[in-house]
Design a protein around this motif. Structure first.
Motif, PDB file in Angstrom:
ATOM      1  N   GLU A  57       0.828  -1.200   0.000  1.00  0.00           N
ATOM      2  CA  GLU A  57       0.000   0.000   0.000  1.00  0.00           C
ATOM      3  C   GLU A  57       0.868   1.258   0.000  1.00  0.00           C
ATOM      4  OE1 GLU A  57      -3.260   2.474  -0.086  1.00  0.00           O
ATOM      5  OE2 GLU A  57      -3.035   0.335  -0.553  1.00  0.00           O
ATOM      6  N   LYS A  58       1.978   1.211   0.713  1.00  0.00           N
ATOM      7  CA  LYS A  58       2.888   2.357   0.765  1.00  0.00           C
ATOM      8  C   LYS A  58       3.481   2.634  -0.612  1.00  0.00           C
ATOM      9  CE  LYS A  58       6.709   4.149   3.571  1.00  0.00           C
ATOM     10  NZ  LYS A  58       7.633   3.855   4.704  1.00  0.00           N
ATOM     11  N   VAL A  59       3.912   1.582  -1.299  1.00  0.00           N
ATOM     12  CA  VAL A  59       4.476   1.737  -2.640  1.00  0.00           C
ATOM     13  C   VAL A  59       3.391   2.168  -3.619  1.00  0.00           C
ATOM     14  CG1 VAL A  59       5.624   0.529  -4.539  1.00  0.00           C
ATOM     15  CG2 VAL A  59       6.297   0.056  -2.180  1.00  0.00           C
ATOM     16  N   SER A  89       8.764  -6.462  -6.135  1.00  0.00           N
ATOM     17  CA  SER A  89       8.412  -7.441  -5.107  1.00  0.00           C
ATOM     18  C   SER A  89       9.286  -7.234  -3.882  1.00  0.00           C
ATOM     19  CB  SER A  89       8.574  -8.873  -5.640  1.00  0.00           C
ATOM     20  OG  SER A  89       9.918  -9.137  -5.984  1.00  0.00           O
ATOM     21  N   TRP A  90       8.792  -7.700  -2.749  1.00  0.00           N
ATOM     22  CA  TRP A  90       9.498  -7.562  -1.480  1.00  0.00           C
ATOM     23  C   TRP A  90       9.092  -8.728  -0.592  1.00  0.00           C
ATOM     24  CZ3 TRP A  90       6.359  -4.004  -3.795  1.00  0.00           C
ATOM     25  CH2 TRP A  90       5.006  -4.057  -3.435  1.00  0.00           C
ATOM     26  N   SER A  91       9.855  -8.980   0.430  1.00  0.00           N
ATOM     27  CA  SER A  91       9.548 -10.062   1.362  1.00  0.00           C
ATOM     28  C   SER A  91       9.404  -9.486   2.761  1.00  0.00           C
ATOM     29  CB  SER A  91      10.657 -11.118   1.340  1.00  0.00           C
ATOM     30  OG  SER A  91      11.835 -10.615   1.957  1.00  0.00           O
ATOM     31  N   SER A  92       9.077 -10.351   3.702  1.00  0.00           N
ATOM     32  CA  SER A  92       8.943  -9.896   5.090  1.00  0.00           C
ATOM     33  C   SER A  92      10.290  -9.488   5.667  1.00  0.00           C
ATOM     34  CB  SER A  92       8.323 -11.007   5.947  1.00  0.00           C
ATOM     35  OG  SER A  92       9.111 -12.185   5.880  1.00  0.00           O
ATOM     36  N   ASP A  93      11.376  -9.888   5.014  1.00  0.00           N
ATOM     37  CA  ASP A  93      12.718  -9.516   5.474  1.00  0.00           C
ATOM     38  C   ASP A  93      13.202  -8.204   4.865  1.00  0.00           C
ATOM     39  OD1 ASP A  93      12.990 -11.849   7.020  1.00  0.00           O
ATOM     40  OD2 ASP A  93      13.591 -12.997   5.254  1.00  0.00           O
ATOM     41  N   SER A 123      13.871  -4.543   4.525  1.00  0.00           N
ATOM     42  CA  SER A 123      13.967  -3.540   5.589  1.00  0.00           C
ATOM     43  C   SER A 123      13.272  -2.243   5.191  1.00  0.00           C
ATOM     44  CB  SER A 123      15.437  -3.260   5.906  1.00  0.00           C
ATOM     45  OG  SER A 123      16.074  -2.626   4.799  1.00  0.00           O
ATOM     46  N   GLU A 124      12.994  -1.423   6.191  1.00  0.00           N
ATOM     47  CA  GLU A 124      12.393  -0.116   5.934  1.00  0.00           C
ATOM     48  C   GLU A 124      13.334   0.745   5.098  1.00  0.00           C
ATOM     49  OE1 GLU A 124       9.455   1.075   6.506  1.00  0.00           O
ATOM     50  OE2 GLU A 124       8.725  -0.750   7.470  1.00  0.00           O
ATOM     51  N   ALA A 125      14.646   0.599   5.337  1.00  0.00           N
ATOM     52  CA  ALA A 125      15.623   1.377   4.571  1.00  0.00           C
ATOM     53  C   ALA A 125      15.563   1.011   3.091  1.00  0.00           C
ATOM     54  CB  ALA A 125      17.026   1.136   5.124  1.00  0.00           C
ATOM     55  N   GLU A 126      15.367  -0.261   2.793  1.00  0.00           N
ATOM     56  CA  GLU A 126      15.281  -0.697   1.399  1.00  0.00           C
ATOM     57  C   GLU A 126      14.010  -0.164   0.736  1.00  0.00           C
ATOM     58  OE1 GLU A 126      17.642  -4.947   1.370  1.00  0.00           O
ATOM     59  OE2 GLU A 126      15.683  -4.859   2.346  1.00  0.00           O
ATOM     60  N   ILE A 127      12.917  -0.152   1.474  1.00  0.00           N
ATOM     61  CA  ILE A 127      11.670   0.388   0.928  1.00  0.00           C
ATOM     62  C   ILE A 127      11.812   1.886   0.675  1.00  0.00           C
ATOM     63  CG2 ILE A 127       9.236   0.823   1.412  1.00  0.00           C
ATOM     64  CD1 ILE A 127       9.891  -2.050   0.674  1.00  0.00           C
ATOM     65  N   SER A 144      14.534   3.444   0.046  1.00  0.00           N
ATOM     66  CA  SER A 144      15.423   3.593  -1.100  1.00  0.00           C
ATOM     67  C   SER A 144      14.650   3.433  -2.400  1.00  0.00           C
ATOM     68  CB  SER A 144      16.551   2.559  -1.019  1.00  0.00           C
ATOM     69  OG  SER A 144      17.412   2.660  -2.135  1.00  0.00           O
ATOM     70  N   LEU A 145      13.740   2.466  -2.431  1.00  0.00           N
ATOM     71  CA  LEU A 145      12.904   2.273  -3.617  1.00  0.00           C
ATOM     72  C   LEU A 145      12.021   3.488  -3.870  1.00  0.00           C
ATOM     73  CD1 LEU A 145      11.512   0.639  -5.873  1.00  0.00           C
ATOM     74  CD2 LEU A 145      10.041  -0.358  -4.102  1.00  0.00           C
ATOM     75  N   LEU A 146      11.385   3.998  -2.827  1.00  0.00           N
ATOM     76  CA  LEU A 146      10.502   5.151  -2.982  1.00  0.00           C
ATOM     77  C   LEU A 146      11.285   6.385  -3.430  1.00  0.00           C
ATOM     78  CD1 LEU A 146       8.192   4.711   0.141  1.00  0.00           C
ATOM     79  CD2 LEU A 146       7.737   4.066  -2.229  1.00  0.00           C
ATOM     80  N   THR A 147      12.480   6.563  -2.870  1.00  0.00           N
ATOM     81  CA  THR A 147      13.320   7.695  -3.274  1.00  0.00           C
ATOM     82  C   THR A 147      13.699   7.582  -4.742  1.00  0.00           C
ATOM     83  OG1 THR A 147      14.217   7.922  -1.041  1.00  0.00           O
ATOM     84  CG2 THR A 147      15.485   8.909  -2.836  1.00  0.00           C
ATOM     85  N   PHE A 148      14.029   6.379  -5.156  1.00  0.00           N
ATOM     86  CA  PHE A 148      14.376   6.144  -6.555  1.00  0.00           C
ATOM     87  C   PHE A 148      13.209   6.493  -7.477  1.00  0.00           C
ATOM     88  CE2 PHE A 148      14.128   3.120 -10.117  1.00  0.00           C
ATOM     89  CZ  PHE A 148      15.227   3.541 -10.846  1.00  0.00           C
ATOM     90  N   LEU A 149      12.007   6.048  -7.132  1.00  0.00           N
ATOM     91  CA  LEU A 149      10.833   6.336  -7.954  1.00  0.00           C
ATOM     92  C   LEU A 149      10.532   7.834  -7.981  1.00  0.00           C
ATOM     93  CD1 LEU A 149       8.530   3.387  -6.829  1.00  0.00           C
ATOM     94  CD2 LEU A 149       9.791   3.590  -8.977  1.00  0.00           C
TER      95      LEU A 149
END
Length: 224
Positions: free
Chosen positions: A120-122, A185-189, A191-195, A197-202
């Motif tokens: 939902e965040k993405v 795609s993402w998994s339960s592992d 991290s918030e930092a990785e998410i 990073s993805l949002l910043t990239f987009l």
């Protein structure tokens, strides 16, 4: 492939009606969403071990329905039925790693709520962009996958962002061969930092494209 969840139980009913085989590729299911064989009995179900189970590469499982594993007790004793599908000497180390990964997944759980929260965040971030269009459909979706299409041709090629450690590849949309999609795609592992990073990239991609469009419009004498 794109995150939609197929009505397997309905497909099972159709195979029973038309006396067809039900063979399911569960590559994006096992370890990602609950899988229950009680409501539908596939003739064969297979999945790799390295995806959502987070096991070693080169492992996987093939599950056969009871109708393909029953043995006639009147026959002479022979090897277990699974031996008929063995291609060579087994790699015990890989198999043990796969078994441990499955056990860890079972004990840790799939954490579907967290996967849905990330999705939902993405999705909200992508909805702000004019460059991307989220692929939606009527029916349930996978919590750890979100697919989209790009309005720009340059994004329809494999793209890599080394600054954000992000790599994506495109795939052909099943019903629109002339159009490509991008799967996140993402998994339960994850991290918030990785998410983040993805949002910043987009966000950066969207900003760069807006700046490019503005410069081109000004150059052509049609400021927006």
């Amino acid at each position: 492939m794109d995150g939609r969840m197929f009505p397997i139980k309905r497909l099972y009913q159709l195979t029973q009606k038309y006396r067809a085989l039900l063979i399911v590729d569960g590559a994006q299911a096992v370890g990602h969403i609950p899988v229950d064989f009680h409501d539908w009995q596939p003739d064969a179900y297979f999945f790799p071990g390295h995806k959502w189970c987070a096991g070693p590469m080169g492992t996987g499982a093939l599950i056969l329905g009871n109708q393909h594993t029953e043995c006639d007790e009147r026959k002479e004793p022979r090897q277990p039925s699974w031996a008929d599908y063995e291609l060579g000497t087994q790699n015990i180390g890989l198999i043990a790693g796969f078994a441990k990964a499955c056990l860890n997944k079972q004990e840790d759980g799939m954490k579907t709520a967290r996967l849905e929260q990330i999705r939902e965040k993405v999705r909200q971030e992508l909805s702000k962009s004019s460059q991307f269009r989220i692929i939606e459909w009527d029916g349930p979706h996978s919590p750890g996958i979100l697919s989209l299409t790009s309005q720009r041709k340059e994004t329809n090629a494999p793209l890599q962002s080394k600054s954000h450690d992000i790599v994506w590849k495109t795939f052909q949309l099943p019903n629109k061969q002339e159009q490509t999609g991008i799967r996140l795609s993402w998994s339960s592992d994850t991290s918030e930092a990785e998410i983040e990073s993805l949002l910043t990239f987009l966000q950066n991609q969207n900003r760069k494209n807006r700046e490019y469009d503005l410069k081109r419009a000004n150059k052509e004498g049609h400021p927006k």
